[in-house]
Design a protein around this motif. Structure first.
Motif, PDB file in Angstrom:
ATOM      1  N   ILE A 218       0.836  -1.206   0.000  1.00 49.95           N
ATOM      2  CA  ILE A 218       0.000   0.000   0.000  1.00 49.95           C
ATOM      3  C   ILE A 218       0.867   1.251   0.000  1.00 49.95           C
ATOM      4  CG2 ILE A 218      -1.607   1.356   1.418  1.00 49.95           C
ATOM      5  CD1 ILE A 218      -2.850  -1.346   2.274  1.00 49.95           C
ATOM      6  N   MET A 219       1.907   1.249   0.827  1.00 45.02           N
ATOM      7  CA  MET A 219       2.797   2.405   0.887  1.00 45.02           C
ATOM      8  C   MET A 219       3.578   2.592  -0.413  1.00 45.02           C
ATOM      9  SD  MET A 219       2.591   4.399   3.415  1.00 45.02           S
ATOM     10  CE  MET A 219       4.098   5.265   2.937  1.00 45.02           C
ATOM     11  N   GLN A 220       3.911   1.499  -1.082  1.00 47.76           N
ATOM     12  CA  GLN A 220       4.582   1.617  -2.380  1.00 47.76           C
ATOM     13  C   GLN A 220       3.653   2.275  -3.402  1.00 47.76           C
ATOM     14  OE1 GLN A 220       7.908  -1.893  -2.689  1.00 47.76           O
ATOM     15  NE2 GLN A 220       5.798  -2.506  -3.068  1.00 47.76           N
ATOM     16  N   ASN A 221       2.366   1.931  -3.360  1.00 50.06           N
ATOM     17  CA  ASN A 221       1.405   2.543  -4.280  1.00 50.06           C
ATOM     18  C   ASN A 221       1.212   4.027  -3.988  1.00 50.06           C
ATOM     19  OD1 ASN A 221       0.963   0.092  -5.581  1.00 50.06           O
ATOM     20  ND2 ASN A 221      -0.740  -0.472  -4.238  1.00 50.06           N
ATOM     21  N   LEU A 222       1.173   4.388  -2.711  1.00 52.55           N
ATOM     22  CA  LEU A 222       0.988   5.791  -2.344  1.00 52.55           C
ATOM     23  C   LEU A 222       2.206   6.641  -2.677  1.00 52.55           C
ATOM     24  CD1 LEU A 222      -0.784   5.483   1.138  1.00 52.55           C
ATOM     25  CD2 LEU A 222      -1.817   6.206  -1.020  1.00 52.55           C
ATOM     26  N   SER A 223       3.399   6.085  -2.475  1.00 51.36           N
ATOM     27  CA  SER A 223       4.624   6.858  -2.657  1.00 51.36           C
ATOM     28  C   SER A 223       5.167   6.810  -4.076  1.00 51.36           C
ATOM     29  CB  SER A 223       5.707   6.348  -1.701  1.00 51.36           C
ATOM     30  OG  SER A 223       6.098   5.020  -2.047  1.00 51.36           O
ATOM     31  N   GLY A 224       4.838   5.739  -4.807  1.00 51.96           N
ATOM     32  CA  GLY A 224       5.412   5.570  -6.131  1.00 51.96           C
ATOM     33  C   GLY A 224       6.856   5.109  -6.090  1.00 51.96           C
ATOM     34  N   GLU A 225       7.309   4.633  -4.926  1.00 54.21           N
ATOM     35  CA  GLU A 225       8.692   4.182  -4.760  1.00 54.21           C
ATOM     36  C   GLU A 225       8.729   2.761  -4.225  1.00 54.21           C
ATOM     37  OE1 GLU A 225      11.148   6.774  -2.492  1.00 54.21           O
ATOM     38  OE2 GLU A 225      10.464   8.600  -3.508  1.00 54.21           O
ATOM     39  N   SER A 392      -8.137  12.478   4.096  1.00 54.75           N
ATOM     40  CA  SER A 392      -8.145  12.219   2.666  1.00 54.75           C
ATOM     41  C   SER A 392      -7.617  13.453   1.950  1.00 54.75           C
ATOM     42  CB  SER A 392      -9.560  11.880   2.199  1.00 54.75           C
ATOM     43  OG  SER A 392      -9.568  11.569   0.826  1.00 54.75           O
ATOM     44  N   TYR A 393      -7.535  13.395   0.614  1.00 62.44           N
ATOM     45  CA  TYR A 393      -6.998  14.516  -0.136  1.00 62.44           C
ATOM     46  C   TYR A 393      -7.884  15.745  -0.016  1.00 62.44           C
ATOM     47  CZ  TYR A 393      -3.915  11.113  -2.350  1.00 62.44           C
ATOM     48  OH  TYR A 393      -2.980  10.146  -2.582  1.00 62.44           O
ATOM     49  N   CYS A 394      -7.235  16.883   0.124  1.00 62.70           N
ATOM     50  CA  CYS A 394      -7.959  18.150   0.127  1.00 62.70           C
ATOM     51  C   CYS A 394      -8.545  18.388  -1.268  1.00 62.70           C
ATOM     52  CB  CYS A 394      -7.035  19.311   0.486  1.00 62.70           C
ATOM     53  SG  CYS A 394      -6.221  19.135   2.092  1.00 62.70           S
ATOM     54  N   THR A 395      -9.502  19.267  -1.360  1.00 65.97           N
ATOM     55  CA  THR A 395     -10.119  19.603  -2.640  1.00 65.97           C
ATOM     56  C   THR A 395      -9.052  20.074  -3.623  1.00 65.97           C
ATOM     57  OG1 THR A 395     -12.159  20.251  -1.512  1.00 65.97           O
ATOM     58  CG2 THR A 395     -11.853  21.040  -3.768  1.00 65.97           C
ATOM     59  N   GLY A 396      -9.058  19.484  -4.792  1.00 67.81           N
ATOM     60  CA  GLY A 396      -8.082  19.865  -5.814  1.00 67.81           C
ATOM     61  C   GLY A 396      -6.765  19.124  -5.720  1.00 67.81           C
ATOM     62  N   LYS A 397      -6.613  18.260  -4.717  1.00 66.68           N
ATOM     63  CA  LYS A 397      -5.369  17.485  -4.561  1.00 66.68           C
ATOM     64  C   LYS A 397      -5.640  16.013  -4.891  1.00 66.68           C
ATOM     65  CE  LYS A 397      -2.963  20.987  -3.088  1.00 66.68           C
ATOM     66  NZ  LYS A 397      -1.833  21.547  -3.880  1.00 66.68           N
ATOM     67  N   SER A 398      -4.580  15.288  -5.207  1.00 70.39           N
ATOM     68  CA  SER A 398      -4.736  13.881  -5.578  1.00 70.39           C
ATOM     69  C   SER A 398      -3.471  13.114  -5.204  1.00 70.39           C
ATOM     70  CB  SER A 398      -4.989  13.756  -7.085  1.00 70.39           C
ATOM     71  OG  SER A 398      -3.810  14.100  -7.807  1.00 70.39           O
ATOM     72  N   ALA A 400      -1.211  12.305  -7.078  1.00 69.70           N
ATOM     73  CA  ALA A 400      -0.069  12.910  -7.761  1.00 69.70           C
ATOM     74  C   ALA A 400       0.660  13.877  -6.833  1.00 69.70           C
ATOM     75  CB  ALA A 400      -0.538  13.628  -9.027  1.00 69.70           C
ATOM     76  N   ASP A 401      -0.108  14.674  -6.092  1.00 67.55           N
ATOM     77  CA  ASP A 401       0.503  15.629  -5.158  1.00 67.55           C
ATOM     78  C   ASP A 401       1.205  14.903  -4.019  1.00 67.55           C
ATOM     79  OD1 ASP A 401      -0.595  18.311  -6.199  1.00 67.55           O
ATOM     80  OD2 ASP A 401      -2.384  17.063  -6.041  1.00 67.55           O
ATOM     81  N   LEU A 402       0.614  13.791  -3.580  1.00 62.51           N
ATOM     82  CA  LEU A 402       1.241  13.032  -2.503  1.00 62.51           C
ATOM     83  C   LEU A 402       2.568  12.437  -2.959  1.00 62.51           C
ATOM     84  CD1 LEU A 402       1.223  11.841   0.307  1.00 62.51           C
ATOM     85  CD2 LEU A 402      -0.201   9.959  -0.550  1.00 62.51           C
ATOM     86  N   LYS A 403       2.595  11.892  -4.165  1.00 63.62           N
ATOM     87  CA  LYS A 403       3.842  11.327  -4.688  1.00 63.62           C
ATOM     88  C   LYS A 403       4.925  12.394  -4.808  1.00 63.62           C
ATOM     89  CE  LYS A 403       1.989   7.335  -7.239  1.00 63.62           C
ATOM     90  NZ  LYS A 403       0.664   7.287  -6.614  1.00 63.62           N
ATOM     91  N   THR A 404       4.544  13.586  -5.241  1.00 65.68           N
ATOM     92  CA  THR A 404       5.511  14.679  -5.338  1.00 65.68           C
ATOM     93  C   THR A 404       6.037  15.064  -3.961  1.00 65.68           C
ATOM     94  OG1 THR A 404       4.432  15.554  -7.322  1.00 65.68           O
ATOM     95  CG2 THR A 404       5.841  17.062  -6.090  1.00 65.68           C
ATOM     96  N   PHE A 405       5.128  15.127  -3.000  1.00 68.11           N
ATOM     97  CA  PHE A 405       5.517  15.458  -1.627  1.00 68.11           C
ATOM     98  C   PHE A 405       6.530  14.444  -1.088  1.00 68.11           C
ATOM     99  CE2 PHE A 405       4.880  14.732   2.914  1.00 68.11           C
ATOM    100  CZ  PHE A 405       5.010  16.011   3.437  1.00 68.11           C
ATOM    101  N   ILE A 406       6.242  13.164  -1.294  1.00 70.22           N
ATOM    102  CA  ILE A 406       7.139  12.132  -0.779  1.00 70.22           C
ATOM    103  C   ILE A 406       8.476  12.155  -1.510  1.00 70.22           C
ATOM    104  CG2 ILE A 406       7.442   9.632  -0.537  1.00 70.22           C
ATOM    105  CD1 ILE A 406       4.433   9.424  -0.041  1.00 70.22           C
ATOM    106  N   ARG A 527       6.682  16.091 -13.641  1.00 77.29           N
ATOM    107  CA  ARG A 527       6.891  15.221 -12.473  1.00 77.29           C
ATOM    108  C   ARG A 527       5.598  14.659 -11.938  1.00 77.29           C
ATOM    109  NH1 ARG A 527      10.126  17.920  -7.812  1.00 77.29           N
ATOM    110  NH2 ARG A 527       9.618  15.907  -6.898  1.00 77.29           N
ATOM    111  N   LYS A 528       4.506  15.384 -12.123  1.00 78.64           N
ATOM    112  CA  LYS A 528       3.238  14.949 -11.544  1.00 78.64           C
ATOM    113  C   LYS A 528       2.634  13.831 -12.376  1.00 78.64           C
ATOM    114  CE  LYS A 528       1.551  18.876  -8.903  1.00 78.64           C
ATOM    115  NZ  LYS A 528       0.350  19.688  -8.614  1.00 78.64           N
ATOM    116  N   PRO A 529       2.407  12.673 -11.767  1.00 73.65           N
ATOM    117  CA  PRO A 529       1.720  11.615 -12.505  1.00 73.65           C
ATOM    118  C   PRO A 529       0.249  11.971 -12.681  1.00 73.65           C
ATOM    119  CG  PRO A 529       2.104  10.955 -10.248  1.00 73.65           C
ATOM    120  CD  PRO A 529       2.799  12.273 -10.435  1.00 73.65           C
ATOM    121  N   ALA A 530      -0.451  11.205 -13.505  1.00 73.21           N
ATOM    122  CA  ALA A 530      -1.873  11.476 -13.746  1.00 73.21           C
ATOM    123  C   ALA A 530      -2.653  11.425 -12.442  1.00 73.21           C
ATOM    124  CB  ALA A 530      -2.431  10.461 -14.733  1.00 73.21           C
TER     125      ALA A 530
END
Length: 541
Positions: A218-225, A392-398, A400-406, A527-530
């Motif tokens: 699950i963490m690999q899916n959230l982080s993309g790593e 959960s994600y704030c409005t307008g966030k997804s 993709a933003d979480l992966k960038t943050f990590i 950098r931002k995935p879909a």
């Protein structure tokens, strides 16, 4: 035959007859008295048996010789053999127990395979962990209550620890990213969307040993790593680890007290208190500090608790740096204490390698941050279907933003430490340049403002003014690396026109900046995935 035996006994009787004794005195010689011969005895078969029993012991004493004494070296050799046999038996038993401990701790290891991998502990100094050659080694650290606690397998702590090797051990970096337990995630096996802290418990319920696999995926899916390693420790193991180290020293930044800390018996302990300053903590005290969730003075949130847990990890690393993990006795003691309280898929040589990577890392190269609402990516919510509190994600966030943050956690952790204030000022005639620079350069926990440069001068080169006097060097390094800009040696010329409180840095965008800012903006978009929806069905608490 009977006659020969009788004659032999008569001869024995004659030999046993008392001999005459001559006693010499000063005046005369006195002859010892003589005794008449024993009367003739008629020996019958019955009397022969009685007489033989009477004479035999005397005969044995007459013919008995002194026993042979074995040489000393033979006795010593015997004891050496006994000692060697005892040592071999002890080693065999110790190896058996050692392998049992290893099988409990190291997931998926049979006793024989554990012993084989343990042997590599002293021969695999050049072997690298997965991720070293790709820039970072990721390890998911999980804390659970364990046996005797409510929700024994719910993950009370979820931390993604990342080690970035440097040219030398001292130049390596460590980033600790805490994941909130109320973040929702989609669980496998058709379990749907649930709080992420339940993933380990559901996996263990389905099959012992499956929990770590589920939450790591699950963490690999959230982080993309890729996250190749994990470690799971329960409360008892945590306390034992701290006690084995002789306690740890933790800097308490804010004093607080908690009147609702559980006492392991269904009730609560008397109010626990922590005072500001450096505190020495044993295992139980460290657990209270890391686990308290009803603290006063702003220490009652899960996010404050996450920061305290990171402090405990860093303090533990500092104290563990004094251990010699190449010592068999030290490793044996740790295995003995942790056998029922700690699990990992790292092999023994991997633990040694991990220790080598982190034990000399400078404190300033260790950064900590949390995924929390202050970053603007996740927000507090109440699930409409269940009434459960979730994140959960704030409005307008997804995602993709979480992966960038990590992905930016090392940089963000540095900025989180220094909490900088930066003002971007536009000295060019390009409209919106300062706002665009704020978008691409601004980061989590960086307070930013924008303005036009106060006079009509146009800077040819983008220039950074450091108003802190060098007190926030990591932020300055980040700004110069990102913008490729010049650092002014003189003071900012319009201090009186800056807002209050004054920023730490002023970035005056020059004629060279429009192309740089546009390049950074396009890179950010790439950098931002879909984007994808976070969840579309009810959340189960």
């Amino acid at each position: 035959m009977f006659e020969e035996d009788t004659q032999s006994l008569r001869l024995d009787a004659i030999r046993l007859r008392r001999k005459p004794i001559e006693a010499k005195t000063a005046s005369r010689v006195v002859k010892a008295p003589t005794f008449p011969s024993p009367p003739e005895v008629q020996i019958t078969r019955e009397k022969f048996s009685d007489l033989k029993e009477l004479v035999a012991p005397t005969e044995k004493r007459l013919h008995q010789t002194r026993p042979r004494v074995k040489p000393f070296w033979m006795k010593k050799k015997l004891w050496l053999w006994i000692a060697a046999a005892a040592a071999i038996a002890g080693l065999a038993f110790g190896t058996y127990k050692f392998a049992q401990f290893g099988q409990k701790i190291f997931a998926g290891k049979s006793p024989l395979s554990f012993l084989a991998s343990f042997g590599q502990l002293f021969t695999s100094s050049d072997r690298k962990l997965a991720g070293e050659d790709k820039g970072a080694v990721n390890i998911l650290l999980l804390g659970i209550g364990g046996e005797g606690h409510d929700g024994a397998n719910l993950t009370d702590t979820i931390i993604l620890a990342s080690i970035k090797p440097g040219a030398t051990e001292a130049e390596a970096q460590i980033a600790l990213l805490s994941i909130p337990r109320d973040l929702v995630a989609k669980l496998p096996d058709n379990l749907g969307w649930r709080k992420i802290n339940s993933a380990y418990a559901y996996g263990e319920f389905k099959k012992p040993g499956l929990g770590a696999t589920w939450i790591t995926n699950i963490m690999q899916n959230l982080s993309g790593e890729a996250i190749p390693y994990y470690g799971v420790i329960d409360f008892s193991g945590f306390k034992q680890a701290i006690d084995d180290l002789g306690g740890i020293d933790v800097n308490v930044e804010r004093s607080f007290q908690d009147s609702a800390y559980p006492d392991y018996k269904g009730g609560y302990l008397p109010t626990i208190k922590f005072e500001t300053g450096l505190q020495h903590m044993n295992g139980e005290r460290a657990l209270q500090f890391a686990r308290s969730r009803h603290g006063t003075n702003g220490e009652g949130s899960d996010f404050a608790r996450s920061r305290r847990q990171q402090k405990i990890l860093v303090a533990t690393r500092d104290k563990a740096g004094k251990l010699k993990l190449s010592s068999l006795s030290t490793i044996s003691k740790l295995l003995n204490n942790f056998a029922d309280h700690f699990k990992t898929n790292l092999e023994p040589w991997g633990i040694k390698r991990l220790y080598d990577l982190i034990h000399n890392v400078k404190d300033e190269n260790i950064v900590s941050l949390s995924l929390d609402p202050t970053g603007g990516i996740i927000c507090n919510m109440i699930d409409e279907n269940t009434g459960a509190y979730i994140l959960s994600y704030c409005t307008g966030k997804s995602s993709a933003d979480l992966k960038t943050f990590i992905a930016d956690r090392f940089t963000l952790g540095v900025l989180f430490k220094e909490t900088p204030k930066v003002e971007f000022q536009n000295s060019t005639k390009v409209n919106g340049l300062a706002q665009k620079a704020e978008t691409v350069v601004g980061r989590y926990n960086m307070e930013t403002t924008t303005a036009n440069f106060p006079d009509s001068a146009v800077y040819s080169l983008t220039t950074i003014y450091d108003l802190t006097g060098g007190k926030k060097p990591r932020t300055l390094q980040y700004l110069t690396d990102t913008l490729g800009s010049y650092v002014a040696t003189g003071p900012y010329p319009h201090l009186d026109k800056l807002p209050e409180p004054k920023p730490d840095f002023v970035v005056v965008l020059g004629a060279d900046s429009p192309s740089k800012i546009e390049t950074l903006y396009q890179d950010m978009l790439k950098r931002k995935p879909a984007a994808e929806p976070f969840f579309s069905e009810p959340i189960t608490p």
